[in-house]
Design a protein around this motif. Structure first.
Motif, PDB file in Angstrom:
ATOM      1  N   TRP A  61       1.535   7.656   0.133  1.00 39.46           N
ATOM      2  CA  TRP A  61       0.441   6.855  -0.396  1.00 39.46           C
ATOM      3  C   TRP A  61      -0.175   6.015   0.725  1.00 39.46           C
ATOM      4  CZ3 TRP A  61       5.553   5.970  -0.988  1.00 39.46           C
ATOM      5  CH2 TRP A  61       6.062   4.715  -0.613  1.00 39.46           C
ATOM      6  N   VAL A  62      -1.366   5.520   0.458  1.00 37.27           N
ATOM      7  CA  VAL A  62      -2.048   4.574   1.338  1.00 37.27           C
ATOM      8  C   VAL A  62      -1.912   3.191   0.718  1.00 37.27           C
ATOM      9  CG1 VAL A  62      -4.291   3.833   2.242  1.00 37.27           C
ATOM     10  CG2 VAL A  62      -3.683   6.263   2.255  1.00 37.27           C
ATOM     11  N   GLU A  63      -1.502   2.236   1.519  1.00 37.13           N
ATOM     12  CA  GLU A  63      -1.292   0.876   1.040  1.00 37.13           C
ATOM     13  C   GLU A  63      -2.383  -0.027   1.607  1.00 37.13           C
ATOM     14  OE1 GLU A  63       2.182  -1.975   2.225  1.00 37.13           O
ATOM     15  OE2 GLU A  63       2.881  -0.695   0.577  1.00 37.13           O
ATOM     16  N   ILE A  64      -3.047  -0.779   0.742  1.00 37.78           N
ATOM     17  CA  ILE A  64      -4.165  -1.631   1.130  1.00 37.78           C
ATOM     18  C   ILE A  64      -3.777  -3.093   0.915  1.00 37.78           C
ATOM     19  CG2 ILE A  64      -6.591  -2.172   0.780  1.00 37.78           C
ATOM     20  CD1 ILE A  64      -6.052   0.681   1.813  1.00 37.78           C
ATOM     21  N   ASP A  65      -3.732  -3.847   1.998  1.00 36.27           N
ATOM     22  CA  ASP A  65      -3.344  -5.253   1.940  1.00 36.27           C
ATOM     23  C   ASP A  65      -4.595  -6.102   1.693  1.00 36.27           C
ATOM     24  OD1 ASP A  65      -2.476  -7.836   2.318  1.00 36.27           O
ATOM     25  OD2 ASP A  65      -1.470  -7.467   4.232  1.00 36.27           O
ATOM     26  N   LEU A  66      -4.806  -6.472   0.448  1.00 35.70           N
ATOM     27  CA  LEU A  66      -5.991  -7.242   0.093  1.00 35.70           C
ATOM     28  C   LEU A  66      -5.961  -8.655   0.670  1.00 35.70           C
ATOM     29  CD1 LEU A  66      -6.531  -6.166  -3.634  1.00 35.70           C
ATOM     30  CD2 LEU A  66      -7.570  -5.224  -1.559  1.00 35.70           C
ATOM     31  N   GLY A  67      -4.784  -9.180   0.918  1.00 36.28           N
ATOM     32  CA  GLY A  67      -4.677 -10.487   1.552  1.00 36.28           C
ATOM     33  C   GLY A  67      -5.206 -10.461   2.977  1.00 36.28           C
ATOM     34  N   LEU A 120      -7.833 -10.740  13.630  1.00 36.90           N
ATOM     35  CA  LEU A 120      -7.975  -9.689  12.626  1.00 36.90           C
ATOM     36  C   LEU A 120      -6.634  -9.043  12.345  1.00 36.90           C
ATOM     37  CD1 LEU A 120     -11.232  -7.967  13.954  1.00 36.90           C
ATOM     38  CD2 LEU A 120     -11.037  -9.659  12.116  1.00 36.90           C
ATOM     39  N   GLN A 121      -6.443  -8.638  11.096  1.00 38.39           N
ATOM     40  CA  GLN A 121      -5.206  -7.988  10.672  1.00 38.39           C
ATOM     41  C   GLN A 121      -5.530  -6.627  10.054  1.00 38.39           C
ATOM     42  OE1 GLN A 121      -2.771 -10.700   8.136  1.00 38.39           O
ATOM     43  NE2 GLN A 121      -4.455 -12.149   8.463  1.00 38.39           N
ATOM     44  N   PRO A 122      -4.916  -5.537  10.533  1.00 32.02           N
ATOM     45  CA  PRO A 122      -5.138  -4.237   9.893  1.00 32.02           C
ATOM     46  C   PRO A 122      -4.824  -4.292   8.406  1.00 32.02           C
ATOM     47  CG  PRO A 122      -4.024  -3.935  11.986  1.00 32.02           C
ATOM     48  CD  PRO A 122      -4.043  -5.417  11.718  1.00 32.02           C
ATOM     49  N   VAL A 123      -5.670  -3.657   7.630  1.00 36.80           N
ATOM     50  CA  VAL A 123      -5.573  -3.709   6.170  1.00 36.80           C
ATOM     51  C   VAL A 123      -4.844  -2.493   5.620  1.00 36.80           C
ATOM     52  CG1 VAL A 123      -6.959  -3.708   4.039  1.00 36.80           C
ATOM     53  CG2 VAL A 123      -7.655  -5.128   5.995  1.00 36.80           C
ATOM     54  N   LEU A 124      -5.006  -1.353   6.266  1.00 30.35           N
ATOM     55  CA  LEU A 124      -4.523  -0.083   5.721  1.00 30.35           C
ATOM     56  C   LEU A 124      -3.180   0.309   6.324  1.00 30.35           C
ATOM     57  CD1 LEU A 124      -6.573   3.120   5.065  1.00 30.35           C
ATOM     58  CD2 LEU A 124      -4.584   3.271   6.568  1.00 30.35           C
ATOM     59  N   GLY A 125      -2.253   0.708   5.465  1.00 33.81           N
ATOM     60  CA  GLY A 125      -0.981   1.285   5.888  1.00 33.81           C
ATOM     61  C   GLY A 125      -0.788   2.638   5.236  1.00 33.81           C
ATOM     62  N   VAL A 126       0.015   3.481   5.841  1.00 34.69           N
ATOM     63  CA  VAL A 126       0.330   4.791   5.273  1.00 34.69           C
ATOM     64  C   VAL A 126       1.842   4.939   5.241  1.00 34.69           C
ATOM     65  CG1 VAL A 126       0.070   7.289   5.491  1.00 34.69           C
ATOM     66  CG2 VAL A 126      -1.804   5.780   6.180  1.00 34.69           C
ATOM     67  N   LYS A 127       2.368   5.268   4.060  1.00 31.92           N
ATOM     68  CA  LYS A 127       3.805   5.407   3.881  1.00 31.92           C
ATOM     69  C   LYS A 127       4.114   6.720   3.182  1.00 31.92           C
ATOM     70  CE  LYS A 127       4.687   0.472   3.982  1.00 31.92           C
ATOM     71  NZ  LYS A 127       5.415  -0.684   3.397  1.00 31.92           N
ATOM     72  N   ALA A 128       5.302   7.241   3.446  1.00 33.62           N
ATOM     73  CA  ALA A 128       5.699   8.514   2.843  1.00 33.62           C
ATOM     74  C   ALA A 128       7.206   8.539   2.653  1.00 33.62           C
ATOM     75  CB  ALA A 128       5.250   9.689   3.719  1.00 33.62           C
TER      76      ALA A 128
END
Length: 397
Positions: free
Chosen positions: A28-34, A264-272
């Motif tokens: 999945w792709v994880e989106i850090d809204l914070g 700036l902080q990266p917003v998108l993560g990818v986990k599997a």
């Protein structure tokens, strides 16, 4: 506390990303809204309080999920949204977004024009022919209100826009058309991320000369805008009435020399997930083409993600993943749906465990910029490449 929401509306009652991973089964792709909100606040604080901020959410918000991103950036201080296509704008309206939306692409067909007017979108106009088609379509369609339009000038990008030297003539034409009203005049910078400002400064000079044409003709424009993410960070004289950051909102600097101007902080993560574990003997080939042959007996794991999900195949035998803060090498050719990693030195890892391809795990981080550097491309392309069979899971750290 974390909150999680898939784009299709399921809201599992969970407290960590790992505990909801079973819903996506494999990756999945994880989106850090914070982080997203904080990036907008950083940009908002960097620009003048008199300057508006248009958040660019085209291409499904650079792969982050347009609706959730739009809602978050507007709450964090963005004033406008920018999309590339009419359907992208309609998607936001259908999901309750009421903020002004600029369509950056050049809509041409009567169907597109009618949709723009019906859905309260604002188009970009680039040529006299396009302007006339807009005016005629709106007249024939019985639209009673004037449609706000944005004039795009080509000051050196050589993409969309009328030549900057024709700005006065073009604006005069549009002001003569009863169904159109000018909301802004804008252009786009081609080299604002370069250490050499020469071309950027030339484009700004051309933009200023075009505006001077309008002033000399007595044509007043409500709003001027020029700066993308790089322009916003490069020179505050480029800010005018509005800036249009895209990449910076998602936590990446357009070039290394901008680091430190804002945080700036990266917003998108990818986990599997790890879906299978096996032991192989030295001399055994791994994956298609045997691009990796085990130098000794090894313990390897299959991870349920591949190039059909957006992991570039050209990262084969170069990629690393993170497990509990430790970097593990990917081995063999990345396949359509799966890849293999070397877990010989991690005896505790099990089927079902989660690895991080992009993002932070403890004190270790892999970014889209890392992948882009390895591939000789740009972080924009990496972020936009993750396919939609990977669910988007929103979190708020």
């Amino acid at each position: 506390m974390l909150s999680h929401e898939f784009n299709h509306g399921i809201k599992p009652e969970v407290s960590t990303s790992e505990s909801i991973a079973w819903l996506s089964q494999r990756a999945w792709v994880e989106i850090d809204l914070g982080a997203l909100a904080e990036n907008v606040k950083q940009l908002r604080a960097y620009i003048s309080s008199q300057t508006q901020l248009m958040a660019i959410v085209k291409a499904d918000a650079y792969g982050h999920g347009a609706v959730a991103v739009a809602q978050t950036v507007l709450s964090a201080g963005a004033d406008w949204l920018g999309v590339a296509t009419v359907p992208e704008g309609i998607q936001l309206r259908e999901n309750g977004i009421t903020a002004p939306i600029l369509v950056l692409g050049a809509a041409q067909t009567r169907e597109q024009i009618q949709a723009i007017a019906s859905w309260d979108l604002q188009p970009t106009l680039c040529s006299p022919k396009q302007a006339l088609v807009f005016a005629e379509t709106l007249e024939q369609g019985g639209f009673t209100d004037k449609l706000p339009v944005h004039i795009k000038l080509d000051t050196g990008m050589s993409r969309l826009g009328i030549d900057w030297q024709q700005a006065g003539e073009f604006v005069q034409l549009i002001t003569s058309l009863p169904k159109l009203e000018i909301a802004s005049v804008y252009s786009h910078l081609a080299t604002a991320d370069s250490l050499d400002p020469t071309i950027m400064q030339l484009q700004q000079q051309r933009f200023e000369q075009a505006i001077a044409q309008l002033d000399n003709l007595g044509l007043k424009v409500p709003k001027l805008h020029l700066a993308n993410s790089a322009g916003t960070l490069a020179d505050k004289s480029l800010h005018y009435d509005m800036v249009r950051p895209g990449l910076a909102i998602y936590g990446y600097y357009p070039a290394p020399h901008f680091q430190g101007r804002i945080h700036l902080q990266p917003v998108l993560g990818v986990k599997a997930r790890i879906t299978h574990i096996k032991e192989i003997q030295g001399g055994t080939g791994v994956s298609y083409g045997y691009s990796f042959i085990a130098p000794q007996d090894m313990r390897i794991a299959v991870v349920g993600i591949g190039y059909a999900d957006g992991v570039p195949r050209n990262l084969s035998n170069k990629l690393q993943v993170i497990f509990q803060g430790q970097l593990l090498p990917q081995i063999g050719t990345i396949t359509m749906d799966q890849m293999m990693i070397d877990i010989s030195h991690v005896p505790t890892i099990q089927v079902g465990d989660v690895v991080t391809l992009l993002g932070r795990d403890r004190h270790t981080e892999i970014t889209a910029e890392d992948w882009a550097t390895q591939l000789g491309t740009i972080s924009w392309e990496i972020l936009c490449g993750f396919k939609h069979r990977l669910p988007r899971v929103t979190v708020n750290y």
